[in-house]
Motif scaffolding. Structure first.
Motif, short mmCIF file in Angstrom:
data_model
loop_
_atom_site.label_atom_id
_atom_site.label_comp_id
_atom_site.label_asym_id
_atom_site.label_seq_id
_atom_site.Cartn_x
_atom_site.Cartn_y
_atom_site.Cartn_z
N ILE A 61 7.86 8.05 -8.69
CA ILE A 61 7.11 7.23 -7.73
C ILE A 61 6.63 5.97 -8.46
O ILE A 61 5.84 6.05 -9.40
N ALA A 100 -0.33 3.94 -1.66
CA ALA A 100 -0.20 5.14 -0.82
C ALA A 100 -1.57 5.66 -0.38
O ALA A 100 -2.53 5.66 -1.14
N LEU A 139 3.49 8.93 1.55
CA LEU A 139 4.51 9.57 0.73
C LEU A 139 4.93 10.88 1.38
O LEU A 139 4.09 11.74 1.64
N ALA A 188 -3.01 12.66 -7.39
CA ALA A 188 -3.72 12.18 -6.21
C ALA A 188 -5.12 11.65 -6.55
O ALA A 188 -5.58 10.66 -5.98
N LEU A 239 -0.20 11.84 0.96
CA LEU A 239 1.02 12.50 0.50
C LEU A 239 1.12 13.85 1.20
O LEU A 239 0.27 14.72 1.02
N ILE A 251 -5.29 9.31 -3.39
CA ILE A 251 -4.39 9.65 -2.29
C ILE A 251 -4.85 10.96 -1.66
O ILE A 251 -5.17 11.92 -2.37
N ALA A 305 2.49 4.07 -5.57
CA ALA A 305 1.41 5.04 -5.67
C ALA A 305 0.06 4.38 -5.41
O ALA A 305 -0.83 4.98 -4.76
#
Length: 406
Positions: free
Chosen positions: A163, A171, A125, A199, A174, A204, A168
């Motif tokens: 998103i 992912a 991302l 996150a 980010l 993430i 997400a």
């Protein structure tokens, strides 16, 4: 003999042209024609590196113990200076032995982090517009970049609600950057709390670029990602000495945060480079230990230039919001004119160099970035040239024919 069969790897051919390199070509041609350029394109700070830093480097150069290979993880003294600086500036406690890693500038570290952690096809991302290393590094690593389109009406903040859940969940990383290059946008502490929660929910890795935190004005104090509880579990933060300490050419930066992520980046770097020349690390220690009066002088320099240009462009029709941080202004192109055309038009008609917004991603189209890297005398000359060329901003009137403003 033709060498057409020698071709770059796909990862190189997939990269779009680097706009800054193209600008350098055009600037060189303009200089050959005798044009007096006022270069407000790249974020290359003007002025000298602080004298105490230069003197520390000169002294370190005379020490033979600095002439060999430095430690891969950086000198212990520099790492301690980094973590001491973070404690003083943000109240964040870091282990200098495992949670701080010196870099050959933050751009190198941001790109190499992508290579260290992104596999081909991994979803990454990245906001748009963004500093090019944030999306070029993942592209080089073979990642699948999902652009998070930033909008002026949202103050150029990432809208996490846009998103898709399926994106997400896929992912891996980010990248983000507040205060922002190129938009100069800032983010409140609440935003950092939201992005950490996001996150953690989706597992993430957060990569925050905090390169402009010290260039803040009017009492504003940017937030460090690592101030947020739990952020160090899922994030790292990059910094550079290029902007604050006028050390762009010295190539010194660092990353702090999650020890496992930093160890992964260190492992990659041991296979690619030998780290920063130890004498430069000594100079960098000195920079991080400079009294705050130096920082205040730098802030005042950019604040004065910010106010001068915003007022000057205001007289030419532009309404530029007063930025709280960075060394940039993010300015709309005249109605009906794209970023590249407007930047080229300025260069050819006035000798003033700015960076087209599309260099920072698709959502940068329609804007240009102006760097505050000249004194007010030169900025005044730039404004006079633009006014003399008849270049103005005329807001689009609904129902009326569009005006280029040039």
């Amino acid at each position: 003999m033709s060498l057409d069969w020698i071709k770059p790897a796909d990862r190189i051919q997939q990269l779009p042209p680097y706009v800054f390199a193209r600008l350098d070509e055009l600037k060189a041609k303009a200089r050959e024609q005798g044009i007096d350029l006022i270069d407000l394109g790249m974020g290359n700070p003007d002025g000298a590196t602080p004298q105490p830093v230069v003197e520390a480097a000169m002294k370190a150069l005379q020490d033979p113990s600095n002439h060999g290979y430095p430690p891969f993880e950086g000198t212990a003294n520099f790492r301690r200076a980094i973590t001491t600086w973070y404690k003083r500036r943000y109240g964040v406690m870091l282990d200098p032995d495992s949670e701080a890693l010196p870099l050959l500038g933050s751009k190198e570290g941001l790109s190499h982090l992508a290579i260290a952690y992104i596999n081909p096809g991994d979803v990454v991302l990245v906001p748009s517009p963004a500093y090019p290393a944030h999306f070029r590094g993942p592209v080089i690593a073979g990642g699948q970049v999902h652009s998070l389109i930033l909008k002026e009406e949202n103050d150029w903040l990432i809208d996490l609600t846009t998103i898709p859940d399926e994106v997400a969940r896929k992912a891996k990383i980010l990248y983000f950057n507040y205060p922002s290059n190129p938009t100069a946008a800032t983010a409140p502490r609440e935003f950092f709390e939201e992005i950490v929660a996001f996150a953690r929910k989706y597992e993430i890795l957060l990569v925050h670029d905090l390169c402009y935190a010290e260039l803040a004005f009017d009492g504003y104090q940017p937030t460090s990602l690592l101030e947020i509880p739990g952020a160090k579990d899922i994030g790292v933060e990059f910094h550079t000495l290029s902007k604050t300490y006028n050390m762009a050419g010295w190539r010194v930066g660092f990353v702090v945060g999650n020890r496992h992520v930093i160890q992964g980046l260190r492992t990659l770097k041991t296979n690619l480079d030998y780290g920063i020349f130890a004498a430069l690390q000594t100079a960098a220690e000195t920079a991080l230990q400079l009294p705050d009066i130096y920082l205040h002088e730098v802030q005042q320099r950019y604040r004065t230039r910010r106010d001068f240009l915003i007022e000057g462009f205001g007289k030419l029709g532009w309404d530029i919001p007063k930025t709280k941080a960075t060394m940039y202004l993010w300015m709309k192109c005249p109605v009906g004119m794209g970023s590249t055309d407007f930047a080229l038009n300025l260069l050819q008609q006035t000798g003033v160099v700015v960076t087209p917004g599309n260099a920072f991603g698709v959502a940068g189209e329609g804007y240009v970035r102006i760097s505050l890297i000249a004194d007010c005398d030169r900025l005044g000359e730039a404004l006079r040239r633009i006014e003399k060329a008849g270049i103005r901003y005329q807001p689009e009137v609904v129902g009326a024919g569009s005006e280029l403003g040039v």
